[in-house]
Design a protein around this motif. Structure first.
Motif, PDB file in Angstrom:
ATOM      1  N   LEU A 278       0.839  -1.207   0.000  1.00 56.42           N
ATOM      2  CA  LEU A 278       0.000   0.000   0.000  1.00 56.42           C
ATOM      3  C   LEU A 278       0.875   1.258   0.000  1.00 56.42           C
ATOM      4  O   LEU A 278       0.544   2.251  -0.661  1.00 56.42           O
ATOM      5  N   GLU A 279       1.983   1.211   0.707  1.00 56.95           N
ATOM      6  CA  GLU A 279       2.907   2.354   0.707  1.00 56.95           C
ATOM      7  C   GLU A 279       3.424   2.618  -0.703  1.00 56.95           C
ATOM      8  O   GLU A 279       3.492   3.764  -1.149  1.00 56.95           O
TER       9      GLU A 279
ATOM     10  N   ILE B  92       3.225   6.573  -0.010  1.00 56.76           N
ATOM     11  CA  ILE B  92       3.100   7.113   1.353  1.00 56.76           C
ATOM     12  C   ILE B  92       3.944   6.238   2.275  1.00 56.76           C
ATOM     13  O   ILE B  92       4.457   5.195   1.854  1.00 56.76           O
ATOM     14  N   GLU B  93       4.049   6.646   3.534  1.00 58.08           N
ATOM     15  CA  GLU B  93       4.757   5.808   4.501  1.00 58.08           C
ATOM     16  C   GLU B  93       3.992   5.757   5.813  1.00 58.08           C
ATOM     17  O   GLU B  93       3.473   6.773   6.270  1.00 58.08           O
ATOM     18  N   PHE B  94       3.931   4.577   6.377  1.00 60.01           N
ATOM     19  CA  PHE B  94       3.315   4.411   7.690  1.00 60.01           C
ATOM     20  C   PHE B  94       4.418   4.252   8.733  1.00 60.01           C
ATOM     21  O   PHE B  94       5.456   3.651   8.455  1.00 60.01           O
ATOM     22  N   THR B  95       4.186   4.768   9.923  1.00 59.88           N
ATOM     23  CA  THR B  95       5.108   4.469  11.024  1.00 59.88           C
ATOM     24  C   THR B  95       4.840   3.041  11.466  1.00 59.88           C
ATOM     25  O   THR B  95       3.775   2.465  11.147  1.00 59.88           O
TER      26      THR B  95
ATOM     27  N   SER C   2      -8.957   5.225   5.983  1.00 61.70           N
ATOM     28  CA  SER C   2      -8.944   6.587   6.551  1.00 61.70           C
ATOM     29  C   SER C   2      -7.517   7.102   6.673  1.00 61.70           C
ATOM     30  O   SER C   2      -7.239   8.275   6.397  1.00 61.70           O
ATOM     31  N   ALA C   3      -6.607   6.223   7.086  1.00 65.33           N
ATOM     32  CA  ALA C   3      -5.207   6.638   7.248  1.00 65.33           C
ATOM     33  C   ALA C   3      -4.596   7.002   5.898  1.00 65.33           C
ATOM     34  O   ALA C   3      -3.859   7.991   5.783  1.00 65.33           O
TER      35      ALA C   3
ATOM     36  N   LEU D 141      -2.763  11.209   2.102  1.00 64.74           N
ATOM     37  CA  LEU D 141      -2.803  11.779   0.752  1.00 64.74           C
ATOM     38  C   LEU D 141      -3.217  13.261   0.762  1.00 64.74           C
ATOM     39  O   LEU D 141      -2.873  14.025  -0.134  1.00 64.74           O
ATOM     40  N   MET D 142      -3.949  13.655   1.805  1.00 64.90           N
ATOM     41  CA  MET D 142      -4.400  15.043   1.909  1.00 64.90           C
ATOM     42  C   MET D 142      -3.284  15.968   2.383  1.00 64.90           C
ATOM     43  O   MET D 142      -3.339  17.172   2.179  1.00 64.90           O
TER      44      MET D 142
END
Lengths: 81, 539
Positions: A49-50, A55-58, A73-74, A79-80
Motif C-alpha cells: 500500500l505504501e 506514502i509511509e506508515f510508522t 482513513s489513514a 494523501l491530503m
C-alpha cells in the motif's frame, strides 16, 4: 483523489498481496475475513500500500489497524497532507 | 513399543466415543470462539456424533483405510469432525496451514499421493489453480457447498444427513494416523508420518507437563497445521477428557485477554513469539483484565528468553514453563514443568520415560556443559515412522540408537538442557522451521533476479527473520518494487511465513570453490562481525 478511486486501488493491492482475485474489501473487513491475512502477510500488505500510494506508515500505525476502514482513513489522511 | 491399555487404539475413538463411555458425554469438549467473540459449545456426545457423520460420509465417498487426505479448513467444527472422523475410518490425515501457497499444496499432494482435500468454497480461488496441476481423479470436498462440479464435490447436506452412529474398527497401533510437513536445509519439505501408537505419549506427556485437573479449561493457541496444534490443540486434551477452548481468529491482545478473563482459562500453551508480541504492550494494559484464573503458562517452538519468563511471571502472576519438541518427535520431549525448579532460559529436563543425550557423533556422548547434538534414544511412541518417500533421509536422522534433532544444546551438571542453535541452515522463524533452499528456489523465479541466498538472522520478535541476499540484473528499474515482488512471490509460492522480512541487494553471493553458498559469511557480514577464514571462497 476520489474515495472510490482509493478503494479500488486498495482492492487491487489486497488481491495482489493475498493472491485472491475474488476479494472485495469493505470498511468492517478484518484480518479474520481474508484467507492468509496473518502477521507475516500484514507487513507485505502495508508495504504494498505504501508503494501504491507513495506514502509511509510508522511502525505504530502499521500494526495499529484493525479494519480496512481504519486503513482507508489513514491513507486518505496521508494523501491530503 | 508399549501396548496401549485402551479398548481401541484408535486416536479418533479415544478422543470421542471413549470419553462418552467414561461418562463424559454431556461435558463440554470444545468452546469455539470466533473473532466477534461468538461462542459455540460442543459436548463430547456431540463431537462423537459429528465425527461419526464425517467418518460415514468419507466411507460413502469411497475412502478406505490408509488413504491420505488433507484438511484446508480454519478452526471450525468441520475441521475437528473430519480430522477425528478420518482417524476413525483409518484415514491418514494432514491439516494444512491456511496461508499455504498453491505450489506447496500441489507438491505436498503429489509427494504423499493424497486422494482429496477437504475445504470450503472460500478457498476455491486457490484450489482451482491447484486442481489444474493434479490428476483428474483428485477431489476437493467442500463442506459449505451442495453442488458438485467436476472435481469439486459439495458435501454440506450429505454430512448433515449421514448417520451419527459409527463403529470404529480395531486399530493396529502402528497404523498411520496423521502427518505434517517439515523443512530440511536442502530439498523440499518432507512429510513426517505418525501413527496411532502415539496416543500413549500424547497422554503421558500432557499429564506430566500440563498436570491439568479434570475441571481445568485448557487453551493451546497453536494452528492445527503445526504439530503442537494437532497434538495439544486436538488429541491430548480430548483423549484426557478435558474442556478446551479454540479461537478462530488471528492474534489480538485485547481479544486474547478478554477470552482469558471471561472464559477463565486455567492453562495456556502458546509460542515465545506471541509472548514477545504481548510484551510490546505496557504492563498497564494487562492490569485492565482479571487474569487470576491462569494457573500456568507454557510455551513451545523456539527458545524463551529468561527476561520473558520474568515478564510473564509479573504480568500473569503464575509460572511460565518452556517446552521442547519437534514435528518428528510428535510430543513434548524436554520441558520445564511443575515439580521442577524453573531455570529461566533452560529447556528443562527430559520427561521421565525418555532418555536424552548430547552427542558429538554416534559413539561419542559429550560430558556436561559441552555443546553437541541434542538426541533422544529411540524408540518412543510418537517417534515419526518415516519421511514419506525419503527412506535415506529418515535413516540419516539417527545416530545409532539415537534420533538426532539437528539442534545444538548442552546439559548442565543438574541435568537441565540449554538450547544453543541449529546444526544446519534451517531457519526458525516464529517457531516455524523453514528451508532456505525452498525460499531460494522461489526467489530465483522472480524476474530480474540473477542469484540469491537466504539465511536466518536474529530478530527481536520472530527469534529469527528470513533475510534474502539478492543479485539483480540491470533491467530492474525500481528496487523497492523488486523487493516487494520477491516478498509477494515467496508468500504465494511457499507461504507467508517464508516471505523474506528483509531483502539485501548485493553484487555477489559468496560461494565456495565448489559453488556452495557461504551462509556463514553472509550472516557475519550482515551482523558486522569478522567473517573468518575465506580460503575456500571462490574468487
Amino acid at each position: 483523489m476520489e474515495a472510490n478511486d482509493i478503494v479500488s486501488r486498495m482492492n487491487n493491492v489486497f488481491r495482489e498481496v493475498f493472491d485472491n482475485p475474488t476479494i472485495e474489501i469493505f470498511d468492517e473487513m478484518t484480518a479474520s475475513d481474508v484467507v492468509g491475512w496473518d502477521s507475516f502477510s500484514h507487513i507485505n500488505l502495508i508495504t504494498s500500500l505504501e508503494i501504491e500510494f507513495d506514502i509511509e506508515f510508522t511502525q505504530q500505525e502499521a500494526f495499529g489497524f484493525k479494519t480496512v476502514g481504519e486503513l482507508k482513513s489513514a491513507i486518505e489522511s496521508k494523501l491530503m497532507h | 513399543m508399549t501396548n496401549p491399555p485402551f479398548p481401541n487404539n484408535n486416536i479418533g475413538y479415544l478422543c470421542t466415543d471413549w470419553q462418552v463411555e467414561r461418562g463424559l458425554g454431556s461435558k463440554t469438549a470444545l468452546k469455539l470462539i470466533d473473532k466477534d467473540e461468538n461462542l459455540v459449545e460442543i459436548s463430547y456426545a456431540k463431537l462423537t456424533a459429528l465425527s461419526n457423520q464425517a467418518a460415514n460420509l468419507l466411507s460413502s465417498l469411497g475412502f478406505q483405510r490408509g488413504d491420505r487426505i488433507m484438511l484446508l479448513l480454519s478452526k471450525t467444527i468441520e475441521m475437528y469432525a473430519f480430522f477425528l472422523g478420518g482417524l476413525k475410518l483409518g484415514l491418514n490425515s494432514c491439516i494444512l496451514f491456511n496461508s499455504i501457497g498453491e505450489d506447496s499444496i500441489v507438491e505436498r499432494v503429489k509427494d504423499t499421493e493424497t486422494k482429496a482435500i477437504i475445504s470450503t468454497s472460500k478457498m476455491n480461488f486457490r484450489l482451482v489453480k491447484v486442481l489444474q496441476k493434479l490428476d483428474a481423479s483428485f477431489r476437493v470436498l467442500l463442506v459449505d457447498e451442495n453442488q458438485t462440479e467436476e472435481q469439486f464435490v459439495g458435501i454440506h447436506d450429505q454430512l448433515i444427513h449421514s448417520s451419527t452412529q459409527f463403529s470404529t474398527s480395531a486399530t493396529d497401533p502402528e497404523q498411520y494416523s496423521h502427518f505434517h510437513f517439515t523443512s530440511g536445509s536442502t530439498g523440499k519439505p518432507k512429510a513426517v508420518q505418525h501413527c496411532h501408537a502415539g496416543i500413549i505419549d500424547h497422554l503421558r506427556s500432557f499429564e506430566d507437563v500440563m498436570q491439568a485437573n479434570p475441571d481445568d479449561l485448557f487453551w493451546c493457541t497453536a494452528d492445527p497445521g503445526w504439530v503442537t496444534g494437532t497434538t495439544y490443540g486436538i488429541i491430548a486434551p480430548w483423549a484426557s477428557g478435558l474442556t478446551q477452548i479454540q479461537l478462530d481468529a488471528n492474534y489480538d491482545p485485547d481479544l486474547w485477554m478478554l477470552i482469558i478473563e471471561r472464559q477463565k482459562i486455567n492453562i495456556l500453551y502458546t509460542a515465545p513469539t506471541v509472548f514477545r508480541m504481548m510484551a510490546q504492550q505496557p504492563e498497564a494494559f494487562y492490569q485492565q483484565y482479571d487474569l487470576s484464573s491462569l494457573k500456568r503458562v507454557y510455551t513451545v517452538g523456539e527458545p524463551l528468553d529468561p527476561n520473558l519468563v520474568l515478564w510473564g511471571r509479573k504480568v500473569f502472576h503464575c509460572e511460565i514453563y518452556d517446552t521442547w519438541f519437534q514435528t518428528e518427535t510428535g510430543s513434548i520431549m524436554i520441558a520445564n514443568r511443575p515439580g521442577l525448579e524453573v531455570r529461566p532460559g533452560s529447556m528443562g529436563k527430559p520427561l521421565p520415560y525418555l532418555e536424552a543425550a548430547i552427542l558429538e557423533s554416534e559413539d561419542h556422548p559429550l560430558p556436561e556443559n559441552v555443546q553437541g547434538l541434542l538426541c533422544i534414544r529411540k524408540p518412543w511412541n510418537t517417534m515419526f515412522r518415516e519421511y514419506v518417500g525419503n527412506p535415506l533421509v529418515y535413516q540419516n536422522k539417527f545416530l545409532g540408537n539415537f534420533y538426532s534433532s539437528g539442534d545444538i544444546a548442552y546439559r548442565d551438571e543438574d541435568g537441565y538442557y540449554w538450547y544453543i542453535g541449529r546444526s544446519d541452515d534451517v531457519i526458525n522463524t516464529a517457531g516455524h522451521l523453514v528451508s532456505p533452499f525452498e525460499i531460494e528456489s522461489a526467489v530465483m523465479e522472480v524476474p530480474h533476479v540473477l542469484d540469491c541466498a537466504v539465511v536466518g538472522l536474529p530478530d527481536e520478535l520472530l527469534y529469527e527473520k528470513v533475510v534474502a541476499f539478492v543479485v539483480h540484473d540491470q533491467q530492474a528499474q525500481s528496487l523497492r518494487k523488486l523487493d516487494m515482488d520477491i516478498k509477494l512471490y515467496v508468500s504465494k509460492k511457499v507461504a507467508s511465513l517464508a516471505s523474506p522480512k528483509e531483502i539485501v541487494f548485493t553484487d555477489k553471493i559468496p560461494k565456495t570453490k565448489s559453488g556452495k553458498v557461504m551462509r556463514r559469511v553472509l550472516k557475519k557480514q550482515y551482523l558486522g562481525q569478522d567473517v573468518g577464514d575465506l580460503s575456500t571462497m571462490e574468487e
